[in-house]
Design a protein around this motif. Structure first.
Motif, mmCIF file in Angstrom:
data_model
loop_
_atom_site.group_PDB
_atom_site.id
_atom_site.type_symbol
_atom_site.label_atom_id
_atom_site.label_comp_id
_atom_site.label_asym_id
_atom_site.label_seq_id
_atom_site.Cartn_x
_atom_site.Cartn_y
_atom_site.Cartn_z
ATOM 1 N N CYS A 99 5.913 -0.892 -3.590
ATOM 2 C CA CYS A 99 4.443 -0.808 -3.591
ATOM 3 C C CYS A 99 3.842 -0.271 -2.288
ATOM 4 O O CYS A 99 2.909 0.540 -2.330
ATOM 5 N N PRO A 100 4.327 -0.701 -1.114
ATOM 6 C CA PRO A 100 3.755 -0.141 0.115
ATOM 7 C C PRO A 100 3.907 1.385 0.192
ATOM 8 O O PRO A 100 2.991 2.082 0.645
ATOM 9 N N VAL A 101 5.049 1.886 -0.255
ATOM 10 C CA VAL A 101 5.268 3.342 -0.252
ATOM 11 C C VAL A 101 4.320 4.010 -1.238
ATOM 12 O O VAL A 101 3.706 5.045 -0.947
ATOM 13 N N MET A 102 4.199 3.408 -2.433
ATOM 14 C CA MET A 102 3.300 3.954 -3.443
ATOM 15 C C MET A 102 1.858 3.981 -2.953
ATOM 16 O O MET A 102 1.147 4.982 -3.122
ATOM 17 N N THR A 103 1.423 2.890 -2.344
ATOM 18 C CA THR A 103 0.041 2.815 -1.866
ATOM 19 C C THR A 103 -0.206 3.832 -0.765
ATOM 20 O O THR A 103 -1.264 4.480 -0.726
ATOM 21 N N ASN A 104 0.755 4.003 0.120
ATOM 22 C CA ASN A 104 0.621 5.010 1.175
ATOM 23 C C ASN A 104 0.525 6.416 0.574
ATOM 24 O O ASN A 104 -0.258 7.251 1.044
ATOM 25 N N ASN A 105 1.312 6.663 -0.463
ATOM 26 C CA ASN A 105 1.279 7.979 -1.106
ATOM 27 C C ASN A 105 -0.008 8.195 -1.889
ATOM 28 O O ASN A 105 -0.539 9.309 -1.929
ATOM 29 N N MET A 106 -0.531 7.128 -2.487
ATOM 30 C CA MET A 106 -1.830 7.248 -3.144
ATOM 31 C C MET A 106 -2.899 7.546 -2.095
ATOM 32 O O MET A 106 -3.844 8.306 -2.343
ATOM 33 N N GLY A 107 -2.733 6.955 -0.920
ATOM 34 C CA GLY A 107 -3.645 7.242 0.178
ATOM 35 C C GLY A 107 -3.593 8.698 0.598
ATOM 36 O O GLY A 107 -4.628 9.297 0.943
ATOM 37 N N LYS A 108 -2.390 9.284 0.568
ATOM 38 C CA LYS A 108 -2.256 10.713 0.892
ATOM 39 C C LYS A 108 -2.985 11.567 -0.135
ATOM 40 O O LYS A 108 -3.642 12.554 0.209
ATOM 41 N N LEU A 109 -2.857 11.189 -1.399
ATOM 42 C CA LEU A 109 -3.569 11.905 -2.454
ATOM 43 C C LEU A 109 -5.080 11.786 -2.248
ATOM 44 O O LEU A 109 -5.825 12.759 -2.394
ATOM 45 N N LYS A 143 -5.631 -0.524 3.715
ATOM 46 C CA LYS A 143 -5.020 0.708 3.212
ATOM 47 C C LYS A 143 -5.961 1.913 3.235
ATOM 48 O O LYS A 143 -5.585 3.005 2.811
ATOM 49 N N GLY A 144 -7.165 1.725 3.733
ATOM 50 C CA GLY A 144 -8.091 2.852 3.847
ATOM 51 C C GLY A 144 -8.642 3.335 2.518
ATOM 52 O O GLY A 144 -8.960 4.528 2.362
ATOM 53 N N VAL A 145 -8.775 2.423 1.566
ATOM 54 C CA VAL A 145 -9.305 2.787 0.249
ATOM 55 C C VAL A 145 -10.781 3.162 0.368
ATOM 56 O O VAL A 145 -11.569 2.442 0.983
ATOM 57 N N ILE A 146 -11.165 4.280 -0.213
ATOM 58 C CA ILE A 146 -12.558 4.722 -0.218
ATOM 59 C C ILE A 146 -13.224 4.218 -1.497
ATOM 60 O O ILE A 146 -12.834 4.603 -2.604
ATOM 61 N N ASP A 147 -14.213 3.345 -1.331
ATOM 62 C CA ASP A 147 -14.931 2.810 -2.492
ATOM 63 C C ASP A 147 -15.557 3.949 -3.293
ATOM 64 O O ASP A 147 -16.147 4.873 -2.734
ATOM 65 N N GLY A 148 -15.432 3.862 -4.604
ATOM 66 C CA GLY A 148 -15.982 4.894 -5.474
ATOM 67 C C GLY A 148 -15.001 6.011 -5.750
ATOM 68 O O GLY A 148 -15.126 6.729 -6.749
ATOM 69 N N LYS A 149 -14.034 6.175 -4.859
ATOM 70 C CA LYS A 149 -12.997 7.196 -5.032
ATOM 71 C C LYS A 149 -11.736 6.583 -5.625
ATOM 72 O O LYS A 149 -11.078 7.181 -6.474
ATOM 73 N N TRP A 150 -11.425 5.385 -5.154
ATOM 74 C CA TRP A 150 -10.175 4.723 -5.537
ATOM 75 C C TRP A 150 -10.481 3.256 -5.827
ATOM 76 O O TRP A 150 -10.869 2.503 -4.944
ATOM 77 N N ASN A 151 -10.332 2.887 -7.079
ATOM 78 C CA ASN A 151 -10.522 1.495 -7.484
ATOM 79 C C ASN A 151 -9.174 0.801 -7.573
ATOM 80 O O ASN A 151 -8.284 1.252 -8.297
ATOM 81 N N ILE A 152 -9.018 -0.280 -6.816
ATOM 82 C CA ILE A 152 -7.828 -1.113 -6.978
ATOM 83 C C ILE A 152 -8.300 -2.369 -7.692
ATOM 84 O O ILE A 152 -9.251 -3.020 -7.254
#
Length: 225
Positions: A99-109, A143-152
């Motif tokens: 999951c940490p790798v996946m979340t980091n890669n989603m962050g790259k996207l 994780k630097g999630v941008i609200d409105g762009k990425w919903n967790i």
């Protein structure tokens, strides 16, 4: 060379050159089919990933409507992804393996498409009881999630697990979404504006992430043309 003859022939030669160019372009375009991403239906997917009740479906598969709660406590539905291209994954905040790798890669996207309103992201917790809104909020901050762009998101476990198995075809193992049921998958799934699956990717693999970036751009090109 007769200069007068050349001057008289120049317009004709110009027209012929333009027509030749257009003809070559038309032939090239006709013989070079436009590359498009496939549309995945249950019959096109590894049968181990498809719920038995859906193995016969050959066309018109779309992601089912969903109701989830994001890191801000907001209700998230298909309406939040209407006319959007988006990438989905399944994770849990306490995971210490993939999951940490996946979340980091989603962050790259997210970073690549940060200023592109056409593209969004959706992560669903597979341990929704543990991953409360406050837990997701803290996780999103880290994780630097941008609200409105990425919903967790969190939500009803049975609902999330049914989405994983019957809509996104994200997991190999069978289950009923009950207390003992648990899914763990590295899959990222690309969804188009019609709620159709257009690709599967290993969210832990950097080469697959690059392929996903290119496929999103290809999908955008498809919509523009």
């Amino acid at each position: 060379m007769d200069l007068k003859f050349f001057k008289k022939s120049l317009p004709t030669l110009t027209v012929m050159a333009v027509l030749s160019f257009l003809m070559i372009y038309a032939i090239y375009t006709f013989l070079t089919p436009e590359k498009k991403l496939p549309v995945y239906n249950p019959v096109d997917v590894n049968p181990k990933l498809v719920d038995e009740s859906m193995l016969h479906v050959r066309s018109n598969h779309k992601v089912a409507d969903f109701t989830l709660i994001n890191q801000n406590g907001d209700t998230i539905t298909q309406e939040d992804y209407k006319d959007k291209i988006y990438v989905t994954d399944f994770f849990f905040t306490r995971c210490q393996t993939i999951c940490p790798v996946m979340t980091n890669n989603m962050g790259k996207l997210q970073e690549v498409f940060k200023n592109d309103d056409d593209v969004k992201f959706l992560s669903l917790s597979v341990t929704p009881v543990i991953d409360s809104i406050s837990v997701l909020r803290e996780y999103a901050n880290r994780k630097g999630v941008i609200d409105g762009k990425w919903n967790i998101t969190t939500g009803n476990k049975k609902h999330i697990y049914e989405l994983a198995r019957k809509s996104y075809f994200a997991v190999l193992d069978e289950g009923d979404g009950g207390v003992q049921d648990f899914i763990h998958t590295e899959n990222f799934i690309l969804i188009d504006k019609k709620k159709q699956i257009r690709g599967f990717y290993d969210g832990t693999d950097s080469e697959d992430i690059e392929r996903l970036i290119n496929d999103i751009k290809m999908l955008q090109f498809e919509y523009k043309h």
